[in-house]
Design a protein around this motif. Structure first.
Motif, PDB file in Angstrom:
ATOM      1  N   GLY A 285     -14.515  44.678 -32.391  1.00 16.88           N
ATOM      2  CA  GLY A 285     -14.259  44.830 -33.822  1.00 16.88           C
ATOM      3  C   GLY A 285     -14.250  46.273 -34.286  1.00 16.88           C
ATOM      4  N   VAL A 286     -13.853  47.209 -33.413  1.00 17.93           N
ATOM      5  CA  VAL A 286     -13.791  48.628 -33.774  1.00 17.93           C
ATOM      6  C   VAL A 286     -12.388  49.164 -33.518  1.00 17.93           C
ATOM      7  CG1 VAL A 286     -16.240  48.969 -33.278  1.00 17.93           C
ATOM      8  CG2 VAL A 286     -14.570  49.344 -31.466  1.00 17.93           C
ATOM      9  N   GLU A 287     -12.137  50.392 -33.956  1.00 18.44           N
ATOM     10  CA  GLU A 287     -10.829  51.007 -33.787  1.00 18.44           C
ATOM     11  C   GLU A 287     -10.554  51.312 -32.308  1.00 18.44           C
ATOM     12  OE1 GLU A 287      -8.453  51.661 -36.098  1.00 18.44           O
ATOM     13  OE2 GLU A 287      -9.720  50.503 -37.473  1.00 18.44           O
ATOM     14  N   PRO A 288      -9.263  51.314 -31.903  1.00 16.82           N
ATOM     15  CA  PRO A 288      -8.931  51.593 -30.499  1.00 16.82           C
ATOM     16  C   PRO A 288      -9.484  52.915 -29.982  1.00 16.82           C
ATOM     17  CG  PRO A 288      -7.011  50.748 -31.650  1.00 16.82           C
ATOM     18  CD  PRO A 288      -8.075  50.961 -32.692  1.00 16.82           C
ATOM     19  N   ILE A 289      -9.484  53.942 -30.837  1.00 17.41           N
ATOM     20  CA  ILE A 289      -9.937  55.245 -30.392  1.00 17.41           C
ATOM     21  C   ILE A 289     -11.414  55.213 -30.008  1.00 17.41           C
ATOM     22  CG2 ILE A 289     -10.601  56.100 -32.677  1.00 17.41           C
ATOM     23  CD1 ILE A 289      -8.770  58.074 -29.907  1.00 17.41           C
ATOM     24  N   VAL A 290     -12.192  54.302 -30.619  1.00 18.55           N
ATOM     25  CA  VAL A 290     -13.616  54.168 -30.285  1.00 18.55           C
ATOM     26  C   VAL A 290     -13.773  53.664 -28.851  1.00 18.55           C
ATOM     27  CG1 VAL A 290     -15.782  53.016 -30.907  1.00 18.55           C
ATOM     28  CG2 VAL A 290     -14.209  53.777 -32.704  1.00 18.55           C
ATOM     29  N   GLY A 291     -12.895  52.760 -28.440  1.00 21.27           N
ATOM     30  CA  GLY A 291     -12.908  52.284 -27.062  1.00 21.27           C
ATOM     31  C   GLY A 291     -12.417  53.331 -26.086  1.00 21.27           C
ATOM     32  N   LEU A 292     -11.390  54.086 -26.479  1.00 18.19           N
ATOM     33  CA  LEU A 292     -10.852  55.135 -25.610  1.00 18.19           C
ATOM     34  C   LEU A 292     -11.868  56.256 -25.412  1.00 18.19           C
ATOM     35  CD1 LEU A 292      -7.240  55.250 -27.091  1.00 18.19           C
ATOM     36  CD2 LEU A 292      -7.874  54.489 -24.788  1.00 18.19           C
ATOM     37  N   TYR A 293     -12.572  56.621 -26.479  1.00 16.83           N
ATOM     38  CA  TYR A 293     -13.632  57.625 -26.342  1.00 16.83           C
ATOM     39  C   TYR A 293     -14.711  57.135 -25.374  1.00 16.83           C
ATOM     40  CZ  TYR A 293     -11.951  60.431 -30.324  1.00 16.83           C
ATOM     41  OH  TYR A 293     -11.213  61.238 -31.171  1.00 16.83           O
ATOM     42  N   ALA A 294     -15.065  55.851 -25.469  1.00 18.29           N
ATOM     43  CA  ALA A 294     -16.094  55.296 -24.582  1.00 18.29           C
ATOM     44  C   ALA A 294     -15.649  55.368 -23.128  1.00 18.29           C
ATOM     45  CB  ALA A 294     -16.396  53.849 -24.975  1.00 18.29           C
ATOM     46  N   ALA A 295     -14.377  55.048 -22.877  1.00 19.19           N
ATOM     47  CA  ALA A 295     -13.867  55.109 -21.508  1.00 19.19           C
ATOM     48  C   ALA A 295     -13.932  56.531 -20.965  1.00 19.19           C
ATOM     49  CB  ALA A 295     -12.435  54.585 -21.467  1.00 19.19           C
ATOM     50  N   PHE A 296     -13.601  57.515 -21.814  1.00 20.94           N
ATOM     51  CA  PHE A 296     -13.651  58.914 -21.394  1.00 20.94           C
ATOM     52  C   PHE A 296     -15.080  59.360 -21.115  1.00 20.94           C
ATOM     53  CE2 PHE A 296     -14.543  63.172 -23.284  1.00 20.94           C
ATOM     54  CZ  PHE A 296     -14.152  63.932 -22.186  1.00 20.94           C
ATOM     55  N   ILE A 297     -15.986  59.102 -22.052  1.00 18.47           N
ATOM     56  CA  ILE A 297     -17.366  59.575 -21.912  1.00 18.47           C
ATOM     57  C   ILE A 297     -18.083  58.876 -20.768  1.00 18.47           C
ATOM     58  CG2 ILE A 297     -19.619  59.676 -23.058  1.00 18.47           C
ATOM     59  CD1 ILE A 297     -18.074  60.021 -25.724  1.00 18.47           C
ATOM     60  N   MET A 298     -17.956  57.548 -20.716  1.00 19.09           N
ATOM     61  CA  MET A 298     -18.591  56.809 -19.620  1.00 19.09           C
ATOM     62  C   MET A 298     -18.070  57.275 -18.267  1.00 19.09           C
ATOM     63  SD  MET A 298     -20.815  54.604 -20.863  1.00 19.09           S
ATOM     64  CE  MET A 298     -21.140  53.869 -19.269  1.00 19.09           C
ATOM     65  N   GLY A 299     -16.742  57.393 -18.170  1.00 25.45           N
ATOM     66  CA  GLY A 299     -16.148  57.783 -16.899  1.00 25.45           C
ATOM     67  C   GLY A 299     -16.575  59.161 -16.442  1.00 25.45           C
ATOM     68  N   LEU A 300     -16.625  60.105 -17.384  1.00 24.79           N
ATOM     69  CA  LEU A 300     -16.957  61.482 -17.031  1.00 24.79           C
ATOM     70  C   LEU A 300     -18.415  61.633 -16.618  1.00 24.79           C
ATOM     71  CD1 LEU A 300     -15.982  64.434 -16.876  1.00 24.79           C
ATOM     72  CD2 LEU A 300     -16.719  64.701 -19.266  1.00 24.79           C
ATOM     73  N   ILE A 301     -19.322  61.128 -17.436  1.00 25.99           N
ATOM     74  CA  ILE A 301     -20.751  61.357 -17.191  1.00 25.99           C
ATOM     75  C   ILE A 301     -21.233  60.599 -15.962  1.00 25.99           C
ATOM     76  CG2 ILE A 301     -23.072  61.011 -18.122  1.00 25.99           C
ATOM     77  CD1 ILE A 301     -21.975  61.686 -20.863  1.00 25.99           C
ATOM     78  N   THR A 302     -20.830  59.342 -15.818  1.00 24.76           N
ATOM     79  CA  THR A 302     -21.280  58.585 -14.645  1.00 24.76           C
ATOM     80  C   THR A 302     -20.680  59.148 -13.359  1.00 24.76           C
ATOM     81  OG1 THR A 302     -19.508  56.955 -14.989  1.00 24.76           O
ATOM     82  CG2 THR A 302     -21.670  56.459 -15.935  1.00 24.76           C
ATOM     83  N   ALA A 303     -19.473  59.709 -13.453  1.00 30.80           N
ATOM     84  CA  ALA A 303     -18.876  60.326 -12.263  1.00 30.80           C
ATOM     85  C   ALA A 303     -19.654  61.567 -11.840  1.00 30.80           C
ATOM     86  CB  ALA A 303     -17.418  60.683 -12.527  1.00 30.80           C
ATOM     87  N   ILE A 304     -20.206  62.288 -12.817  1.00 31.50           N
ATOM     88  CA  ILE A 304     -20.922  63.531 -12.516  1.00 31.50           C
ATOM     89  C   ILE A 304     -22.346  63.270 -12.044  1.00 31.50           C
ATOM     90  CG2 ILE A 304     -21.816  65.672 -13.512  1.00 31.50           C
ATOM     91  CD1 ILE A 304     -19.401  65.691 -15.384  1.00 31.50           C
ATOM     92  N   ILE A 305     -23.087  62.396 -12.741  1.00 30.48           N
ATOM     93  CA  ILE A 305     -24.514  62.235 -12.440  1.00 30.48           C
ATOM     94  C   ILE A 305     -24.888  60.838 -11.976  1.00 30.48           C
ATOM     95  CG2 ILE A 305     -25.109  64.041 -14.093  1.00 30.48           C
ATOM     96  CD1 ILE A 305     -26.130  61.851 -15.971  1.00 30.48           C
ATOM     97  N   GLY A 306     -23.921  59.924 -11.901  1.00 36.95           N
ATOM     98  CA  GLY A 306     -24.230  58.557 -11.483  1.00 36.95           C
ATOM     99  C   GLY A 306     -24.570  58.468 -10.005  1.00 36.95           C
ATOM    100  N   GLY A 307     -24.948  57.280  -9.580  1.00 38.26           N
ATOM    101  CA  GLY A 307     -25.397  57.091  -8.206  1.00 38.26           C
ATOM    102  C   GLY A 307     -24.359  56.531  -7.255  1.00 38.26           C
ATOM    103  N   ARG A 308     -23.099  56.347  -7.724  1.00 41.16           N
ATOM    104  CA  ARG A 308     -22.095  55.753  -6.850  1.00 41.16           C
ATOM    105  C   ARG A 308     -20.762  56.480  -7.005  1.00 41.16           C
ATOM    106  NH1 ARG A 308     -20.995  53.509  -2.267  1.00 41.16           N
ATOM    107  NH2 ARG A 308     -19.562  55.252  -2.340  1.00 41.16           N
ATOM    108  N   PRO A 309     -20.502  57.511  -6.185  1.00 38.90           N
ATOM    109  CA  PRO A 309     -19.211  58.187  -6.222  1.00 38.90           C
ATOM    110  C   PRO A 309     -18.078  57.182  -5.987  1.00 38.90           C
ATOM    111  CG  PRO A 309     -20.761  59.423  -4.878  1.00 38.90           C
ATOM    112  CD  PRO A 309     -21.409  58.111  -5.181  1.00 38.90           C
ATOM    113  N   GLY A 310     -17.015  57.327  -6.760  1.00 38.21           N
ATOM    114  CA  GLY A 310     -15.876  56.432  -6.625  1.00 38.21           C
ATOM    115  C   GLY A 310     -15.911  55.241  -7.553  1.00 38.21           C
ATOM    116  N   MET A 311     -17.047  54.971  -8.187  1.00 41.20           N
ATOM    117  CA  MET A 311     -17.129  53.852  -9.124  1.00 41.20           C
ATOM    118  C   MET A 311     -16.705  54.324 -10.511  1.00 41.20           C
ATOM    119  SD  MET A 311     -20.231  51.124  -9.665  1.00 41.20           S
ATOM    120  CE  MET A 311     -21.379  52.133 -10.592  1.00 41.20           C
TER     121      MET A 311
END
Length: 519
Positions: free
Chosen positions: A38-64
């Protein structure tokens, strides 16, 4: 028939190209899940960018790959509808804090208690969910606002393009692996549609149909820092805490299970606790930058692995490419045919589904086959978290039931004429009742020995059963001797008293799982 792992090693080129492929597939998913929440598309796109970037840098599973997901979006929708988007941002921040705490407390290790049949059901269920989600791309709203199948000519064109996409993905790697087959398929199909001016839906059509706005676009600016505009008081906490706990749990379960699947596929091992922290930090950042939050995405992770993405650079590339699309490349992304993205996801379905489970279910015990089917069905009709909890509980109950049947005794008489019960099998809550039925205090002689040398006392229910047995023999005026109990068992037995015999040489030293302490 369908080989999911096409690249065995990591390279910067493969990571960058696979990241670009993933970014293309992230756009419609992020938009769709934003509308679910129930939110604007850009809110979902921002989430995809932020989640993808931060978990790729400091997460525990490279490639996920992580991003906005449907599993979390369905939890958010009620909060957004009742209290507004600012409360959602606050809830996402709190969920992130809970996830970071779980990582610091090393709770990620508990994913190991998920049985393999539950894992198999989880994978199959998600594959079916991904498949069913793609069927919506073959439908459109008619003049009466009812969702119906596309007109015949558009449906035929779309099916043909989907088939072409799948064929390219399947057979291009046999010719070359210089470029990810999924990326090549998307570019090829897009070029064909543009040059031949085919009447088929693209990303822009999908966005407009979802929003009902003819001017809808994925174009946007950089996300900006903002503290959620909510009152900082107990009332706000009481509103967001239940949602935050569910979001944190769902996010960690889906992320850790996806991590386990990728571990199995790649023959490597991720770090569960580190992934918990990475997911948490990403969600905290989401809440402060106007994004809806998210977790690991098995579909996009499979695309990444299939396209050769192994290192952290693949996730970073996907996130940066997605942000580039938002800032500068919206016109190009919006012209990509939905058929190309659907074809990519169909190949993910074929590669994700455990086809071997059909053979496995004929060979494994019936209860394991039942768990596989149960978790698959529950995943499809409810959500992942519920399915995993149900699967683990059912598996645990079946385990308890099966082991409860394995307790038995051998009866003999020793040199003193005492009756000896040689107990075999685990004594725990499931077998405690049957354990008590093995003895006859009224008929037994004056002295009776219960030997636990080949048994194990597992929990407090077992200790209570032993105490009850000692009380029965005591009330009958007879002496019950308990041998080969562990030291902590002896300390916790109350009614047995001095009937517990100590043998420092033979007695075991294992611990019993109880919450009770000695007085």
């Amino acid at each position: 028939m369908f080989e999911l792992i096409r690249h065995k090693t990591t390279s910067h080129k493969a990571d960058i190209l696979s990241g670009l492929t993933v970014a293309l597939a992230l756009v419609p998913e992020a938009v769709a899940f934003a509308f679910v929440a129930g939110v604007e598309p850009i809110v979902g796109l921002y989430a995809a960018f932020i989640m993808g970037l931060i978990t790729a840098i400091i997460g525990g599973r490279p490639g996920m790959i992580s991003g906005a997901t449907g599993a979390m979006a369905v939890v958010m929708v009620a909060l957004v509808a009742e209290h507004g988007i600012q409360y959602l941002f606050a809830a996402v921040v709190l969920a992130g804090l809970i996830q970071v705490s779980a990582g610091l407390l090393k709770l990620g290790k508990f994913i190991r208690i998920v049985p393999y049949p539950v894992m198999m059901g989880f994978v199959n269920g998600l594959a079916i969910v991904i498949f069913l989600a793609q069927l919506g791309q073959f439908k459109t709203l008619d003049a009466n606002g009812v969702l119906s199948w596309l007109p015949q000519n558009q449906l035929i064109i779309m099916l043909a393009l989907v088939a072409l996409t799948m064929l390219i993905i399947q057979f291009l790697p046999k010719l070359t692996t210089a470029i990810p087959s999924s990326l090549a398929a998307i570019l090829t199909v897009t070029l064909i549609v543009v040059l031949m001016d085919l009447d088929t839906r693209n990303v822009l059509d999908f966005l407009r149909s979802m929003s009902g706005d003819i001017n809808a676009t994925i174009a946007g600016n950089l996300p900006t820092f903002s503290i959620p505009s909510v009152p900082f008081n107990i009332e706000t906490l009481s509103i967001i805490l239940p949602y935050s706990c569910i979001l944190a749990a769902v996010g960690l379960i889906e992320s850790l299970l996806t991590l386990t699947v990728i571990d199995e596929m790649t023959g490597t091992r991720g770090q569960g606790n580190k992934e918990c922290v990475g997911q948490g930090v990403a969600n905290i950042t989401n809440g402060f930058f106007g994004a809806m939050g998210g977790c690991a995405m098995i579909g996009q992770s499979m695309i990444n692995i299939n396209s050769g993405g192994r290192g952290r650079l693949s996730g970073i590339s996907a996130a940066i490419a997605l942000l580039t699309f938002i800032l500068f490349g919206s016109d190009f992304i919006e012209m990509i045919p939905l058929a190309a993205l659907v074809g990519v996801m169909f190949m993910v379905v074929l590669g994700t589904f455990e086809w071997a489970s059909f053979k496995v279910m004929r060979k494994v015990p019936k209860h394991d086959a039942f768990v596989i089917i149960l978790v698959t069905v529950v995943t499809v009709f409810t959500d992942l978290a519920v399915a995993v909890f149900v699967g683990v509980i059912v598996s645990a109950l079946v385990f308890a039931w099966e082991h409860a049947k394995h307790i038995n005794i051998k009866v003999r008489e020793d040199q003193n004429g005492w009756k000896v019960y040689q107990l075999e099998g685990p004594l725990f809550f499931g077998s405690a009742a049957e354990f008590l039925e093995l003895f006859d205090a009224q008929s037994d002689p004056e002295d009776v020995i219960v030997d636990f040398q080949y048994s194990r006392v597992c929990d407090h229910s077992a200790l209570d059963a032993i105490d009850t047995l000692a009380e029965r023999y005591g009330n009958a005026g007879k002496r019950l001797h308990l041998r080969h109990l562990s030291n902590d068992c002896k300390k916790l037995l109350q009614k047995a008293g001095d009937l517990v015999e100590v043998n420092s040489i033979e007695d075991p030293f294992y611990k019993v799982a109880v919450d009770k302490v000695a007085p």
